[in-house]
Write a protein that holds these residues in place. Structure first.
Motif, PDB file in Angstrom:
ATOM      1  N   LYS A 159       9.921  -9.256  51.138  1.00 35.88           N
ATOM      2  CA  LYS A 159      10.187 -10.290  52.140  1.00 35.88           C
ATOM      3  C   LYS A 159      11.160 -11.311  51.569  1.00 35.88           C
ATOM      4  O   LYS A 159      10.982 -11.799  50.457  1.00 35.88           O
ATOM      5  N   GLY A 160      12.206 -11.612  52.326  1.00 42.40           N
ATOM      6  CA  GLY A 160      13.184 -12.598  51.897  1.00 42.40           C
ATOM      7  C   GLY A 160      14.318 -12.029  51.060  1.00 42.40           C
ATOM      8  O   GLY A 160      15.210 -12.766  50.660  1.00 42.40           O
TER       9      GLY A 160
ATOM     10  N   ASN B  57      -2.606 -20.113  51.807  1.00 42.98           N
ATOM     11  CA  ASN B  57      -1.260 -20.641  51.548  1.00 42.98           C
ATOM     12  C   ASN B  57      -0.430 -19.715  50.660  1.00 42.98           C
ATOM     13  O   ASN B  57       0.578 -20.113  50.108  1.00 42.98           O
ATOM     14  N   VAL B  58      -0.865 -18.457  50.545  1.00 43.29           N
ATOM     15  CA  VAL B  58      -0.139 -17.469  49.747  1.00 43.29           C
ATOM     16  C   VAL B  58       0.621 -16.545  50.693  1.00 43.29           C
ATOM     17  O   VAL B  58       0.074 -16.035  51.667  1.00 43.29           O
ATOM     18  N   ASP B  59       1.891 -16.336  50.390  1.00 44.84           N
ATOM     19  CA  ASP B  59       2.772 -15.489  51.190  1.00 44.84           C
ATOM     20  C   ASP B  59       2.860 -14.108  50.537  1.00 44.84           C
ATOM     21  O   ASP B  59       3.279 -14.001  49.382  1.00 44.84           O
ATOM     22  N   VAL B  60       2.455 -13.074  51.250  1.00 45.02           N
ATOM     23  CA  VAL B  60       2.587 -11.702  50.741  1.00 45.02           C
ATOM     24  C   VAL B  60       4.050 -11.304  50.846  1.00 45.02           C
ATOM     25  O   VAL B  60       4.648 -11.347  51.923  1.00 45.02           O
ATOM     26  N   LEU B  61       4.638 -10.913  49.706  1.00 44.29           N
ATOM     27  CA  LEU B  61       6.060 -10.558  49.669  1.00 44.29           C
ATOM     28  C   LEU B  61       6.302  -9.064  49.736  1.00 44.29           C
ATOM     29  O   LEU B  61       7.333  -8.623  50.234  1.00 44.29           O
TER      30      LEU B  61
ATOM     31  N   ALA C 255       3.456 -11.515  45.593  1.00 43.89           N
ATOM     32  CA  ALA C 255       3.103 -12.647  46.435  1.00 43.89           C
ATOM     33  C   ALA C 255       3.679 -13.930  45.855  1.00 43.89           C
ATOM     34  O   ALA C 255       4.019 -13.994  44.672  1.00 43.89           O
ATOM     35  N   ARG C 256       3.748 -14.928  46.731  1.00 39.44           N
ATOM     36  CA  ARG C 256       4.250 -16.244  46.325  1.00 39.44           C
ATOM     37  C   ARG C 256       3.348 -17.328  46.913  1.00 39.44           C
ATOM     38  O   ARG C 256       2.920 -17.235  48.065  1.00 39.44           O
ATOM     39  N   GLN C 257       3.087 -18.331  46.117  1.00 39.32           N
ATOM     40  CA  GLN C 257       2.374 -19.529  46.571  1.00 39.32           C
ATOM     41  C   GLN C 257       3.165 -20.726  46.071  1.00 39.32           C
ATOM     42  O   GLN C 257       3.102 -21.069  44.893  1.00 39.32           O
ATOM     43  N   GLU C 258       3.950 -21.321  46.960  1.00 39.74           N
ATOM     44  CA  GLU C 258       4.798 -22.454  46.623  1.00 39.74           C
ATOM     45  C   GLU C 258       5.652 -22.138  45.394  1.00 39.74           C
ATOM     46  O   GLU C 258       6.565 -21.337  45.471  1.00 39.74           O
TER      47      GLU C 258
END
Length: 190
Positions: free
Chosen positions: A122-123, A144-148, A158-161
């Motif tokens: 993602k991204g 608040n964790v984004d699965v990448l 994954a990313r968290q801030e």
């Protein structure tokens, strides 16, 4: 930009090389005071129990927690992902406890089950070449964790801030896309 690679064990030289290809200065980190001069930190793969013990011995647990509390980006790959996780399956105590993820160690099998694949992230415009060696996986993520990225319906990045984690070894390929992604995070938090 100065990005440190924690040099207690693991693929340190490979991360330093990839950071150079992505346009940053990679710094080998062996002492906690070196963290002060950094814009970001990579915790490489290796053996998470060994790295965790060495981090405790040399004072890196609190030092990295303070580094992260200052919103400086931290990227954990393979064992590094285990070290940054808030929760470990089947274990009582996490190491750094930074990222709101639950991780299962060696989820993809033993050494002989290691493999390479291309992953959509993602991204990122292009796929990323990923090397999985006795890789962990992310069993669950906080709100608040984004699965990448996922592989066979399993979360592998994954990313968290300002925190980034990957099950695989992006440093063991010639594709520095994931390192460039991390450098973009570092720029965002500078």
């Amino acid at each position: 930009m100065k990005i440190g690679v924690l040099a207690l064990q693991g693929a340190v030289a490979e991360h330093i090389r990839m950071l150079g290809l992505a346009g940053a200065e990679g710094v080998v980190i062996k002492r906690t005071e070196q963290l002060e001069e950094l814009d970001g930190l990579i915790i490489p793969g290796g053996e998470s129990t060994t790295i965790g013990k060495l981090m405790r011995t040399y004072g890196f647990i609190e030092a990295i927690r303070e580094f992260s509390a200052r919103r400086k980006p931290v990227f954990g790959t393979c064992a590094g992902m285990i070290l940054v996780a808030k929760e470990l399956s089947g274990q009582e105590e996490a190491h750094l406890g930074l990222m709101d993820i639950r991780v299962a160690r060696n989820a993809f099998g033993r050494q002989r089950e290691s493999f390479e694949t291309d992953l959509a992230v993602k991204g990122m415009e292009n796929t990323v070449r990923a090397v999985f060696i006795r890789a962990p996986l992310i069993e669950s993520v906080g709100g608040n964790v984004d699965v990448l990225s996922v592989y066979q319906d399993q979360i592998v990045a994954a990313r968290q801030e300002h925190l980034l984690a990957a099950s695989f070894h992006p440093e063991l390929t010639d594709d520095y896309g994931f390192h460039s992604y991390f450098l973009d995070m570092v720029r965002q938090y500078r």
